[in-house]
Design a protein around this motif. Structure first.
Motif, mmCIF file in Angstrom:
data_model
loop_
_atom_site.group_PDB
_atom_site.id
_atom_site.type_symbol
_atom_site.label_atom_id
_atom_site.label_comp_id
_atom_site.label_asym_id
_atom_site.label_seq_id
_atom_site.Cartn_x
_atom_site.Cartn_y
_atom_site.Cartn_z
ATOM 1 N N LYS A 118 0.860 -1.186 0.000
ATOM 2 C CA LYS A 118 0.000 0.000 0.000
ATOM 3 C C LYS A 118 0.891 1.229 0.000
ATOM 4 O O LYS A 118 1.761 1.379 0.863
ATOM 5 C CB LYS A 118 -0.905 0.019 1.227
ATOM 6 C CG LYS A 118 -2.034 -0.973 1.130
ATOM 7 C CD LYS A 118 -2.893 -0.904 2.365
ATOM 8 C CE LYS A 118 -3.950 -2.005 2.341
ATOM 9 N NZ LYS A 118 -4.512 -2.232 3.673
ATOM 10 N N ILE A 119 0.648 2.104 -0.974
ATOM 11 C CA ILE A 119 1.500 3.269 -1.150
ATOM 12 C C ILE A 119 0.611 4.507 -1.210
ATOM 13 O O ILE A 119 -0.517 4.439 -1.694
ATOM 14 C CB ILE A 119 2.322 3.123 -2.448
ATOM 15 C CG1 ILE A 119 3.287 1.943 -2.306
ATOM 16 C CG2 ILE A 119 3.095 4.395 -2.766
ATOM 17 C CD1 ILE A 119 3.932 1.514 -3.587
ATOM 18 N N GLY A 120 1.098 5.611 -0.667
ATOM 19 C CA GLY A 120 0.288 6.818 -0.643
ATOM 20 C C GLY A 120 0.880 7.925 -1.501
ATOM 21 O O GLY A 120 2.089 7.971 -1.734
ATOM 22 N N PHE A 121 0.009 8.813 -1.981
ATOM 23 C CA PHE A 121 0.472 10.004 -2.688
ATOM 24 C C PHE A 121 -0.267 11.210 -2.127
ATOM 25 O O PHE A 121 -1.493 11.240 -2.101
ATOM 26 C CB PHE A 121 0.205 9.886 -4.196
ATOM 27 C CG PHE A 121 0.511 11.137 -4.963
ATOM 28 C CD1 PHE A 121 1.818 11.442 -5.330
ATOM 29 C CD2 PHE A 121 -0.503 12.036 -5.300
ATOM 30 C CE1 PHE A 121 2.107 12.609 -6.023
ATOM 31 C CE2 PHE A 121 -0.219 13.209 -5.987
ATOM 32 C CZ PHE A 121 1.092 13.489 -6.360
ATOM 33 N N THR A 170 -3.980 9.520 8.113
ATOM 34 C CA THR A 170 -5.034 8.658 7.585
ATOM 35 C C THR A 170 -4.431 7.508 6.777
ATOM 36 O O THR A 170 -4.831 6.352 6.906
ATOM 37 C CB THR A 170 -5.972 9.476 6.673
ATOM 38 O OG1 THR A 170 -6.269 10.694 7.337
ATOM 39 C CG2 THR A 170 -7.239 8.729 6.378
ATOM 40 N N MET A 171 -3.450 7.864 5.935
ATOM 41 C CA MET A 171 -2.858 6.841 5.070
ATOM 42 C C MET A 171 -2.083 5.801 5.870
ATOM 43 O O MET A 171 -2.244 4.602 5.653
ATOM 44 C CB MET A 171 -1.918 7.497 4.064
ATOM 45 C CG MET A 171 -2.655 8.233 2.967
ATOM 46 S SD MET A 171 -1.494 8.988 1.839
ATOM 47 C CE MET A 171 -2.633 9.850 0.780
ATOM 48 N N TYR A 172 -1.247 6.269 6.794
ATOM 49 C CA TYR A 172 -0.449 5.327 7.583
ATOM 50 C C TYR A 172 -1.371 4.421 8.403
ATOM 51 O O TYR A 172 -1.119 3.228 8.562
ATOM 52 C CB TYR A 172 0.524 6.071 8.507
ATOM 53 C CG TYR A 172 1.707 6.693 7.793
ATOM 54 C CD1 TYR A 172 2.400 5.986 6.802
ATOM 55 C CD2 TYR A 172 2.150 7.967 8.112
ATOM 56 C CE1 TYR A 172 3.496 6.549 6.153
ATOM 57 C CE2 TYR A 172 3.239 8.538 7.481
ATOM 58 C CZ TYR A 172 3.909 7.825 6.492
ATOM 59 O OH TYR A 172 4.982 8.373 5.861
ATOM 60 N N ASN A 173 -2.470 4.986 8.920
ATOM 61 C CA ASN A 173 -3.422 4.181 9.676
ATOM 62 C C ASN A 173 -4.019 3.076 8.819
ATOM 63 O O ASN A 173 -4.368 2.007 9.301
ATOM 64 C CB ASN A 173 -4.557 5.056 10.216
ATOM 65 C CG ASN A 173 -4.121 5.829 11.446
ATOM 66 O OD1 ASN A 173 -3.150 5.444 12.104
ATOM 67 N ND2 ASN A 173 -4.816 6.908 11.753
ATOM 68 N N ALA A 174 -4.153 3.368 7.520
ATOM 69 C CA ALA A 174 -4.760 2.386 6.620
ATOM 70 C C ALA A 174 -3.739 1.359 6.134
ATOM 71 O O ALA A 174 -4.037 0.565 5.252
ATOM 72 C CB ALA A 174 -5.399 3.102 5.439
ATOM 73 N N GLY A 175 -2.517 1.414 6.688
ATOM 74 C CA GLY A 175 -1.531 0.396 6.342
ATOM 75 C C GLY A 175 -0.521 0.805 5.283
ATOM 76 O O GLY A 175 0.319 0.014 4.879
ATOM 77 N N VAL A 176 -0.618 2.052 4.816
ATOM 78 C CA VAL A 176 0.358 2.540 3.851
ATOM 79 C C VAL A 176 1.728 2.626 4.520
ATOM 80 O O VAL A 176 1.827 3.043 5.671
ATOM 81 C CB VAL A 176 -0.075 3.932 3.345
ATOM 82 C CG1 VAL A 176 1.053 4.629 2.608
ATOM 83 C CG2 VAL A 176 -1.301 3.803 2.459
#
Lengths: 297, 360
Positions: A118-121, A170-176
């Motif tokens: 999982k990667i975030g932008f 939010t992203m890190y919480n979602a596993g990113v």
């Protein structure tokens, strides 16, 4: 040089431009910056330089396009240059970057190094420049890791670290586990959130933007950076003016080939050599035209 | 006019001047600590404000919206309401004007421009009236509602611009039609292309209207009576609730006009904003500086706007970094405003003392 509302200490874009300009100081060359507090400041700030007979006025950033055009039209005998936007006027030199190419390489690194897939932008404002980061990054990730998912968040601002921090949380919480940010000073919040997590014992990464942000935020959170050599571009065009070779009315697009974008040497601290070798492969393929990186207008 | 002269000679005007001086001295000390020459910096500041026709013009441009938002806050204050929502009313007024300015076409200037102004002003007015109505009908504190309405106003404006008016590939609306422009090109040319516009004239007229409404009409008498003591006003047979709505509506019109002229006169487009531009909040300080007097507000706006615009000169001419400049401006405002705060805090004590004297 006139900064946009991010300010000269935004740790990315404006700062990079100013550092480039400062290198040219001395030998009869004086440089100076004015910081813009709001949209309303762009025109007066540019006019301040024009009226003081500066040989070249830099507008840093896409946001200043309309205003620079106005001032350039009103002062046909002054010289202007702008980063990230194309202003169609005889006395303006426009410099844009092929951000999609550099972001592709960042995407390759992220795609190979993610553990959670999982990667975030995190983007600043949804404008063509940032879209190029987004699309290039996505293409890079997909090229090496088709299973990875990318979560995107456009915060709508380049100067709001709090929004960056919230988006990152939010992203890190979602596993990113890896976030690439292209959001100016908003990205400071992304780094801030990552640092908190690393301190708490979790392993998360940020890919920086514009400058080698590992120098600013440390190697424990900065995986690598998509460096945009704004400083080099500023030096290039400014030198042309000093040497009397200013062209004007043209647009320079700086990509991997021109070394206008890319990953910094410090990447090797966190990125294993075999991955960097792959990055180099892709780089060669992009330069040779074998891979076409999607872009946005 | 005689009244104005008397006011200039009055104690409050002298106090204001001393406060500004104190602020400048305090700022100078901060600059000395930071290693900058305050004299050079202040000369640069004044040169930036008065140095050339262009700078004078741009200073006027900076002052104009502050007059209007200052009047907005002051007007509500006279009716005993604290309008923190000038910011939201500013944005809604701006959006109304942009909508009319962009969407309508084929109208002559004499119809289109005034129409855009009126629609924007009414939109701002209604936005203000909403808070007034909530206060009057449900007793909701206007401080809360206006703050909340600021955010609703910001995001509603962004939504409207982003979904109906956006120019593709840009973070802003289409340019308004030329027939909606409130710029003054001939005057701008005389001021070296400074962005001068009709809004300045309207702002000064608004100050006069403010004065006439409050001190020369029955309505104004009632508004002030409600401000002094709503219970007494009610007892005297005035419709307090209706007056509250009227006051907020008028305040909203003033703030809305500020936004209207930023679009029609200065930018000719509206951006999708990450945060509100802050003219409404500055209006609170301006109204405080002007002691809720319309002519005081004009002077307060001139001080505030002058400092804001001139600060770029300190950065350019004396290399003072923007952060220190903000401290300097802050300290000037602080000193000028604290005397207002001090008076305001002392007010109940004066009243009590008055009562005791009366009892004795």
């Amino acid at each position: 040089m006139v900064t946009d509302i991010g300010g000269v200490n935004d740790k990315s874009f404006n700062q990079s431009a100013w550092e480039g300009l400062k290198k040219l100081e001395g030998n009869g060359v004086t440089v100076k910056y004015l910081q813009s507090k709001s949209d309303a400041d762009y025109i007066p700030n540019m006019n301040t330089f024009v009226k003081d007979n500066y040989d070249l006025v830099w507008g840093i950033g896409f946001l200043m396009g309309d205003q620079l055009k106005t001032v350039a039209t009103q002062n046909p005998n002054s010289k202007f240059a702008i980063i990230d936007n194309v202003v169609d006027a005889k006395n303006v030199e426009s410099v844009t970057f092929a951000e999609n190419e550099g972001s592709f390489l960042a995407g390759v690194v992220a795609g190979l190094m993610t553990k959670t897939n999982k990667i975030g932008f995190v983007g600043g404002v949804d404008i063509p420049v940032i879209k190029r980061f987004d699309l290039g990054f996505e293409a890079g990730v997909k090229a090496v890791n088709p299973n990875a998912t990318i979560t995107k968040n456009y915060t709508g601002a380049f100067d709001k670290p709090d929004l960056g921090k919230a988006a990152a949380a939010t992203m890190y919480n979602a596993g990113v586990d890896i976030i690439f940010h292209a959001s100016g000073a908003t990205g400071n919040g992304v780094f801030n959130e990552a640092k908190d997590r690393v301190k708490a014992g979790k392993k998360v990464w940020v890919i920086g933007v514009d400058k080698d942000q590992s120098l600013e935020y440390g190697d424990d959170v900065t995986l690598t950076s998509m460096v945009k050599r704004v400083d080099e571009a500023v030096i290039r065009v400014t030198k042309d003016v000093i040497n009397g070779q200013f062209k004007g009315g043209t647009t320079q697009v700086l990509g991997l080939k021109e070394d206008g974008v890319g990953l910094p040497d410090t990447s090797k601290k966190n990125v294993p050599a075999d991955i960097l070798a792959k990055v180099d492969d892709y780089k060669k393929k992009i330069i040779s035209g074998e891979i076409k990186v999607p872009t946005a207008q | 006019m005689g009244k104005l002269l008397r006011w200039i000679g009055s104690d409050s005007f002298v106090v204001s001047l001393v406060a500004i001086l104190l602020g400048l001295i305090c700022g100078a000390i901060i600059m000395l600590i930071g290693g900058y020459n305050p004299i050079v910096a202040y000369i640069a500041l004044f040169q930036k404000i008065f140095g050339s026709p262009y700078d004078i013009g741009e200073t006027i441009r900076e002052i104009t919206p502050l007059i209007l938002t200052g009047l907005s806050v002051a007007f509500a204050f006279r009716t005993g309401l604290f309008n923190i929502g000038a910011e939201g009313q500013f944005l809604i007024g701006m959006t109304g004007a942009t909508f009319v300015g962009v969407k309508l076409s084929g109208l002559p200037w004499i119809v289109h421009a005034p129409l855009a102004v009126i629609v924007g002003a009414l939109a701002g007015g209604l936005w203000g009236a909403l808070a007034g109505w909530l206060k009057a009908s449900r007793g909701v504190n206007e401080v809360i509602t206006t703050i909340m309405l600021n955010w609703i106003g910001l995001f509603l404006s962004n939504y409207i611009v982003a979904s109906f008016l956006l120019q593709p590939g840009q973070q802003r609306s289409y340019m308004i039609q030329d027939t909606a422009s409130m710029s003054l090109p001939w005057l701008a040319a005389a001021f070296g292309n400074a962005r001068l516009h009709w809004g300045t004239v309207v702002a000064l007229l608004a100050a006069v209207v403010f004065y006439i409404i409050l001190w020369r009409t029955k309505l104004g008498y009632e508004l002030r009576a409600v401000g002094h003591n709503p219970h007494a006003a009610q007892y005297a047979g005035m419709n307090v609730n209706r007056r509250m709505v009227t006051a907020m509506f008028t305040a909203g019109i003033f703030a809305g006009l500020a936004g209207v002229f930023e679009v029609l006169g200065v930018f000719h487009y509206q951006t999708v904003m990450a945060a509100s531009p802050g003219y409404g909040f500055d209006g609170i300080a301006v109204s405080l500086l002007g002691m809720n007097n319309p002519f005081g507000v004009v002077l307060g706006a001139a001080l505030f706007g002058g400092l804001t615009y001139g600060s770029a000169g300190m950065s350019f001419g004396a290399d003072v970094p923007p952060e220190i400049i903000r401290i300097v401006i802050g300290s000037v405002i602080f000193f000028v405003a604290t005397q207002g705060i001090v008076r305001y805090v002392l007010l109940p004590f004066y009243k009590r003392r008055g009562k005791e004297v009366a009892k004795a």
